[in-house]
Every structure is written in structure tokens, then in C-alpha cells.
Design a protein around this motif. Structure first.
Motif, PDB file in Angstrom:
ATOM      1  N   GLU A 126      16.936  -2.404  14.532  1.00 39.80           N
ATOM      2  CA  GLU A 126      17.900  -3.000  15.460  1.00 39.80           C
ATOM      3  C   GLU A 126      19.330  -2.894  14.932  1.00 39.80           C
ATOM      4  OE1 GLU A 126      17.498  -7.690  14.695  1.00 39.80           O
ATOM      5  OE2 GLU A 126      15.601  -6.676  15.115  1.00 39.80           O
ATOM      6  N   ARG A 127      19.483  -2.915  13.596  1.00 34.29           N
ATOM      7  CA  ARG A 127      20.825  -2.813  13.022  1.00 34.29           C
ATOM      8  C   ARG A 127      21.356  -1.391  13.112  1.00 34.29           C
ATOM      9  NH1 ARG A 127      18.121  -6.947  10.950  1.00 34.29           N
ATOM     10  NH2 ARG A 127      19.227  -8.728  10.083  1.00 34.29           N
ATOM     11  N   SER A 128      20.526  -0.420  12.813  1.00 29.30           N
ATOM     12  CA  SER A 128      20.990   0.962  12.810  1.00 29.30           C
ATOM     13  C   SER A 128      21.286   1.467  14.223  1.00 29.30           C
ATOM     14  CB  SER A 128      19.960   1.877  12.139  1.00 29.30           C
ATOM     15  OG  SER A 128      18.748   1.877  12.863  1.00 29.30           O
ATOM     16  N   GLU A 129      20.679   0.838  15.213  1.00 32.53           N
ATOM     17  CA  GLU A 129      20.923   1.243  16.592  1.00 32.53           C
ATOM     18  C   GLU A 129      22.388   1.073  16.971  1.00 32.53           C
ATOM     19  OE1 GLU A 129      20.040   2.638  20.473  1.00 32.53           O
ATOM     20  OE2 GLU A 129      19.060   2.852  18.522  1.00 32.53           O
ATOM     21  N   GLN A 130      23.085   0.114  16.340  1.00 34.01           N
ATOM     22  CA  GLN A 130      24.508  -0.114  16.632  1.00 34.01           C
ATOM     23  C   GLN A 130      25.324   1.151  16.379  1.00 34.01           C
ATOM     24  OE1 GLN A 130      25.558  -3.271  13.987  1.00 34.01           O
ATOM     25  NE2 GLN A 130      24.440  -4.829  15.106  1.00 34.01           N
ATOM     26  N   LEU A 131      25.014   1.841  15.291  1.00 29.70           N
ATOM     27  CA  LEU A 131      25.759   3.050  14.942  1.00 29.70           C
ATOM     28  C   LEU A 131      25.467   4.164  15.938  1.00 29.70           C
ATOM     29  CD1 LEU A 131      27.714   4.287  12.911  1.00 29.70           C
ATOM     30  CD2 LEU A 131      25.727   5.006  11.558  1.00 29.70           C
ATOM     31  N   THR A 132      24.210   4.298  16.328  1.00 29.40           N
ATOM     32  CA  THR A 132      23.835   5.310  17.316  1.00 29.40           C
ATOM     33  C   THR A 132      24.541   5.051  18.644  1.00 29.40           C
ATOM     34  OG1 THR A 132      21.685   5.673  16.275  1.00 29.40           O
ATOM     35  CG2 THR A 132      21.886   6.296  18.591  1.00 29.40           C
ATOM     36  N   VAL A 133      24.552   3.791  19.078  1.00 28.33           N
ATOM     37  CA  VAL A 133      25.197   3.435  20.344  1.00 28.33           C
ATOM     38  C   VAL A 133      26.699   3.723  20.269  1.00 28.33           C
ATOM     39  CG1 VAL A 133      25.820   1.493  21.837  1.00 28.33           C
ATOM     40  CG2 VAL A 133      23.460   1.763  21.052  1.00 28.33           C
ATOM     41  N   ALA A 134      27.339   3.346  19.155  1.00 24.76           N
ATOM     42  CA  ALA A 134      28.781   3.592  19.008  1.00 24.76           C
ATOM     43  C   ALA A 134      29.080   5.084  19.035  1.00 24.76           C
ATOM     44  CB  ALA A 134      29.289   2.983  17.698  1.00 24.76           C
ATOM     45  N   THR A 135      28.240   5.880  18.392  1.00 24.62           N
ATOM     46  CA  THR A 135      28.439   7.337  18.383  1.00 24.62           C
ATOM     47  C   THR A 135      28.289   7.897  19.792  1.00 24.62           C
ATOM     48  OG1 THR A 135      27.618   7.479  16.111  1.00 24.62           O
ATOM     49  CG2 THR A 135      27.627   9.513  17.401  1.00 24.62           C
ATOM     50  N   ARG A 136      27.245   7.460  20.486  1.00 22.95           N
ATOM     51  CA  ARG A 136      27.001   7.951  21.845  1.00 22.95           C
ATOM     52  C   ARG A 136      28.142   7.562  22.782  1.00 22.95           C
ATOM     53  NH1 ARG A 136      22.083   5.366  23.147  1.00 22.95           N
ATOM     54  NH2 ARG A 136      21.185   6.653  21.525  1.00 22.95           N
ATOM     55  N   GLU A 137      28.637   6.324  22.656  1.00 23.80           N
ATOM     56  CA  GLU A 137      29.737   5.872  23.517  1.00 23.80           C
ATOM     57  C   GLU A 137      31.014   6.657  23.233  1.00 23.80           C
ATOM     58  OE1 GLU A 137      29.910   1.680  22.809  1.00 23.80           O
ATOM     59  OE2 GLU A 137      28.258   1.237  24.210  1.00 23.80           O
ATOM     60  N   ARG A 138      31.283   6.917  21.967  1.00 23.49           N
ATOM     61  CA  ARG A 138      32.469   7.710  21.599  1.00 23.49           C
ATOM     62  C   ARG A 138      32.355   9.122  22.184  1.00 23.49           C
ATOM     63  NH1 ARG A 138      37.587   8.429  19.222  1.00 23.49           N
ATOM     64  NH2 ARG A 138      37.640  10.444  18.215  1.00 23.49           N
ATOM     65  N   LEU A 139      31.190   9.730  22.052  1.00 25.09           N
ATOM     66  CA  LEU A 139      30.993  11.078  22.591  1.00 25.09           C
ATOM     67  C   LEU A 139      31.128  11.083  24.110  1.00 25.09           C
ATOM     68  CD1 LEU A 139      28.020  12.304  20.373  1.00 25.09           C
ATOM     69  CD2 LEU A 139      30.405  13.066  20.239  1.00 25.09           C
ATOM     70  N   THR A 140      30.623  10.056  24.765  1.00 21.02           N
ATOM     71  CA  THR A 140      30.740   9.963  26.224  1.00 21.02           C
ATOM     72  C   THR A 140      32.213   9.875  26.632  1.00 21.02           C
ATOM     73  OG1 THR A 140      28.566   8.906  26.407  1.00 21.02           O
ATOM     74  CG2 THR A 140      30.087   8.615  28.258  1.00 21.02           C
TER      75      THR A 140
END
Length: 199
Positions: A126-140
Motif C-alpha cells: 500500500e505504501r509503494s503504490e503511492q509512488l506508482t500513482v504519482a508517476t502515472r499521474e505525472r505521465l498523464t
């Protein structure tokens, strides 16, 4: 008895995290005994575990702290900048000096425990998902601004960048030279950018 201010509690928590980071980096999770944590933080066992339930909670809080810092960098500058900061000892955006060796030590210990400890893996997910979400949002956002290639799904580009990060961590963990990595990271950035054709 006077109440302790929130500023004091926050400063004490930061002192524990900073000391624990260098202790875990130097000795690994198993080798970071309570005595070593006391020495690294300059605090007693009681003071440390007043703020953190146990050693695993302390380690998870430390790893989460790193993820939050990385997430902030990703949101502003992207995941490649996280990699550049890992290779650098320049001050971070918030003015704090980065210590790549300590960050790397924590990251490697997380990787080791993910392989060997299912309970830790579940708590970490659940903690590491934050980084994935932030990366995906930045790319979007970059795609919407016309800066990102549009022939590859954002989820694929996110996985690509995360894989490069893990490869870089492994490279550094093996003690391989990193002086020539900037052009490699330039290539990684170029790979995800949109290429405009000349008229």
C-alpha cells in the motif's frame, strides 16, 4: 507536568528516522539491533519505541518517509529526477542534503524483505503504490500537455520507468561505477518523450 509540544515530538521523530536510516543502511535490518539504534539516534530504547511500536514499524516508517520524498520529486519533476538525485549528493529540493548511500541501503533492505517476508510485502504494497500513482499521474499530465509519446500506454511507461529505477538500484548495489549514468538517464527521458516530426 508540562506538555511536550508537537514541534518537539516531530523533531524527535525526525531524529529517530535519520539515525535509524544510517543504522539500517550500515547494518541491514537484522543487524540493526536495539543497541545500535540507540547509538545511531542518540536516544534510549524507551524514547525510540515511544514513537514506533517496534523495529518493523520503525523500518516501515523510514521506508514510507523515503517514498513520500520520492513522490514529491516525482510529482514536480518525474521519476527520472529521483534517479538523478540517487546518483547525486546535491541538496534536494527541500534543502536537505541527500545521502544516496543511506537511501540505497534502505531501498535494498526493502527489496530483500519483499522477497523473504510475506507479511512485510503486504504492509509495503500500500505504501509503494503511492509512488506508482504519482508517476502515472505525472505521465498523464505530460501526455495531456503534448510532451509524452502517445503510442504507448501510460501504465506501460510507468512500469518501464520503475524497472529502470530498480535496475539502477541493483547497479549501485553491486558497487558498479555510476559516473557515466547521466547520459543513460537522458536516454530514458528521451524514450518517453513525444517526438515531433519536422515539417
Amino acid at each position: 507536568m508540562p506538555r511536550v509540544s508537537q514541534d518537539h515530538l516531530d523533531a524527535r521523530r525526525r531524529q529517530i528516522l535519520d539515525g535509524a536510516r544510517s543504522c539500517f543502511a550500515r547494518h541491514g535490518y537484522e543487524g540493526a539491533t536495539v543497541r545500535r539504534l540507540e547509538e545511531a539516534t542518540g536516544l534510549s530504547r524507551g524514547a525510540i519505541f515511544h514513537h514506533f511500536r517496534d523495529k518493523e514499524s520503525l523500518f516501515l516508517a523510514l521506508a514510507e518517509d523515503d517514498v513520500l520524498r520520492m513522490t514529491e520529486v516525482v510529482a514536480q519533476q518525474g521519476l527520472v529526477q529521483v534517479m538523478r538525485e540517487l546518483l547525486s549528493t546535491r541538496p534536494a529540493a527541500d534543502g536537505e542534503a541527500l545521502n544516496p548511500a543511506d537511501w540505497l541501503g534502505t531501498r535494498l533492505e526493502v527489496s530483500r524483505r519483499l522477497r523473504t517476508d510475506p507479511e512485510f510485502r503486504a504492509r509495503w504494497a500500500e505504501r509503494s503504490e503511492q509512488l506508482t500513482v504519482a508517476t502515472r499521474e505525472r505521465l498523464t499530465r505530460q501526455r495531456e500537455a503534448g510532451n509524452l509519446r502517445d503510442d504507448v500506454d501510460v501504465h506501460v511507461l510507468t512500469a518501464f520507468l520503475e524497472l529502470v529505477l530498480e535496475g539502477l538500484v541493483s547497479h549501485l548495489a553491486m558497487g558498479l561505477p555510476a559516473d557515466d549514468m547521466d547520459p543513460v538517464l537522458d536516454l530514458v527521458e528521451e524514450t518517453v518523450r513525444r517526438h515531433r516530426r519536422s515539417p
